[in-house]
Design a protein around this motif. Sequence first.
Motif, PDB file in Angstrom:
ATOM      1  N   CYS A  30       0.831  -1.209   0.000  1.00 15.41           N
ATOM      2  CA  CYS A  30       0.000   0.000   0.000  1.00 15.41           C
ATOM      3  C   CYS A  30       0.866   1.259   0.000  1.00 15.41           C
ATOM      4  O   CYS A  30       0.504   2.263  -0.614  1.00 15.41           O
ATOM      5  N   GLY A  31       1.987   1.198   0.706  1.00 15.07           N
ATOM      6  CA  GLY A  31       2.886   2.343   0.782  1.00 15.07           C
ATOM      7  C   GLY A  31       3.800   2.474  -0.413  1.00 15.07           C
ATOM      8  O   GLY A  31       4.588   3.410  -0.489  1.00 15.07           O
ATOM      9  N   ASP A  32       3.728   1.515  -1.321  1.00 15.22           N
ATOM     10  CA  ASP A  32       4.564   1.529  -2.524  1.00 15.22           C
ATOM     11  C   ASP A  32       6.040   1.722  -2.158  1.00 15.22           C
ATOM     12  O   ASP A  32       6.721   2.588  -2.704  1.00 15.22           O
ATOM     13  N   PHE A  33       6.516   0.899  -1.222  1.00 15.40           N
ATOM     14  CA  PHE A  33       7.890   1.014  -0.722  1.00 15.40           C
ATOM     15  C   PHE A  33       8.933   0.533  -1.722  1.00 15.40           C
ATOM     16  O   PHE A  33      10.109   0.825  -1.595  1.00 15.40           O
ATOM     17  N   GLY A  34       8.520  -0.282  -2.678  1.00 14.84           N
ATOM     18  CA  GLY A  34       9.450  -0.767  -3.691  1.00 14.84           C
ATOM     19  C   GLY A  34      10.298  -1.945  -3.254  1.00 14.84           C
ATOM     20  O   GLY A  34      11.183  -2.381  -3.994  1.00 14.84           O
ATOM     21  N   ILE A  35      10.034  -2.459  -2.064  1.00 14.82           N
ATOM     22  CA  ILE A  35      10.723  -3.655  -1.574  1.00 14.82           C
ATOM     23  C   ILE A  35       9.726  -4.500  -0.798  1.00 14.82           C
ATOM     24  O   ILE A  35       8.653  -4.029  -0.436  1.00 14.82           O
ATOM     25  N   ASP A  38      10.868  -9.264   3.273  1.00 14.85           N
ATOM     26  CA  ASP A  38      12.108 -10.048   3.292  1.00 14.85           C
ATOM     27  C   ASP A  38      13.298  -9.208   2.828  1.00 14.85           C
ATOM     28  O   ASP A  38      14.395  -9.318   3.382  1.00 14.85           O
ATOM     29  N   GLN A  39      13.104  -8.382   1.825  1.00 11.92           N
ATOM     30  CA  GLN A  39      14.180  -7.511   1.357  1.00 11.92           C
ATOM     31  C   GLN A  39      14.550  -6.495   2.436  1.00 11.92           C
ATOM     32  O   GLN A  39      15.733  -6.203   2.648  1.00 11.92           O
ATOM     33  N   TRP A  40      13.542  -5.968   3.132  1.00  9.50           N
ATOM     34  CA  TRP A  40      13.801  -5.038   4.242  1.00  9.50           C
ATOM     35  C   TRP A  40      14.657  -5.716   5.316  1.00  9.50           C
ATOM     36  O   TRP A  40      15.590  -5.121   5.844  1.00  9.50           O
ATOM     37  N   ARG A 103      20.029   5.017   1.768  1.00 13.86           N
ATOM     38  CA  ARG A 103      18.944   6.006   1.650  1.00 13.86           C
ATOM     39  C   ARG A 103      17.573   5.340   1.772  1.00 13.86           C
ATOM     40  O   ARG A 103      16.658   5.894   2.392  1.00 13.86           O
ATOM     41  N   LYS A 104      17.433   4.148   1.199  1.00 11.63           N
ATOM     42  CA  LYS A 104      16.158   3.423   1.283  1.00 11.63           C
ATOM     43  C   LYS A 104      15.817   3.130   2.745  1.00 11.63           C
ATOM     44  O   LYS A 104      14.682   3.332   3.179  1.00 11.63           O
ATOM     45  N   THR A 109      12.380   3.868   7.421  1.00  7.92           N
ATOM     46  CA  THR A 109      12.423   3.450   8.827  1.00  7.92           C
ATOM     47  C   THR A 109      11.218   3.921   9.631  1.00  7.92           C
ATOM     48  O   THR A 109      10.611   3.131  10.366  1.00  7.92           O
ATOM     49  N   VAL A 110      10.844   5.178   9.516  1.00  8.33           N
ATOM     50  CA  VAL A 110       9.713   5.694  10.296  1.00  8.33           C
ATOM     51  C   VAL A 110       8.429   4.959   9.913  1.00  8.33           C
ATOM     52  O   VAL A 110       7.669   4.523  10.791  1.00  8.33           O
TER      53      VAL A 110
END
Length: 148
Positions: A30-35, A38-40, A103-104, A109-110
């Motif tokens: 939903c946040g379109d984080f791009g990861i 598991d990648q996080w 940077r990602k 993080t927040v």
Amino acid sequence: MLTEQYNAYSFLLERTARRIKQYAQYQFNCGDFGITVDQWSILKSLRQHADLSQKELAEYCGKDQPTLTRIVDLLVGKNLVERRANPTDRRSFVVHLTPEGERKIDTLTVNINEIRMHAWQNLDEADFEHLKRILNTIYDNLDIGGKS
């Protein structure tokens, strides 16, 4: 009777862990984080323990080697990590966070902390302490190294 009760607790643990990951992945999407979640996990582990071999990284993240390799390949493709020659073993390499990966992490993080805190609503400090003690005991009981 006791075995059935413990099976029910195991089911609750598995169900809750699965729900936590599903909820987090839904929020990532939903946040379109791009990861992915598991990648996080890989990115955060690399920030905490810089330049890990894939074997070490797999251990930290609780992933098997083939799964970790696929995730690292995806992160390399997104320019978030890179493979570098291992300075102590020329036959292997280490996984390194790129500036874009740093940077990602800083950017997300927040948001990710807010997602994680959602699960802990309506619990107090005593709940956390009991849960921590119980989960650590279960974890220690299941040592695969043969100590238990």
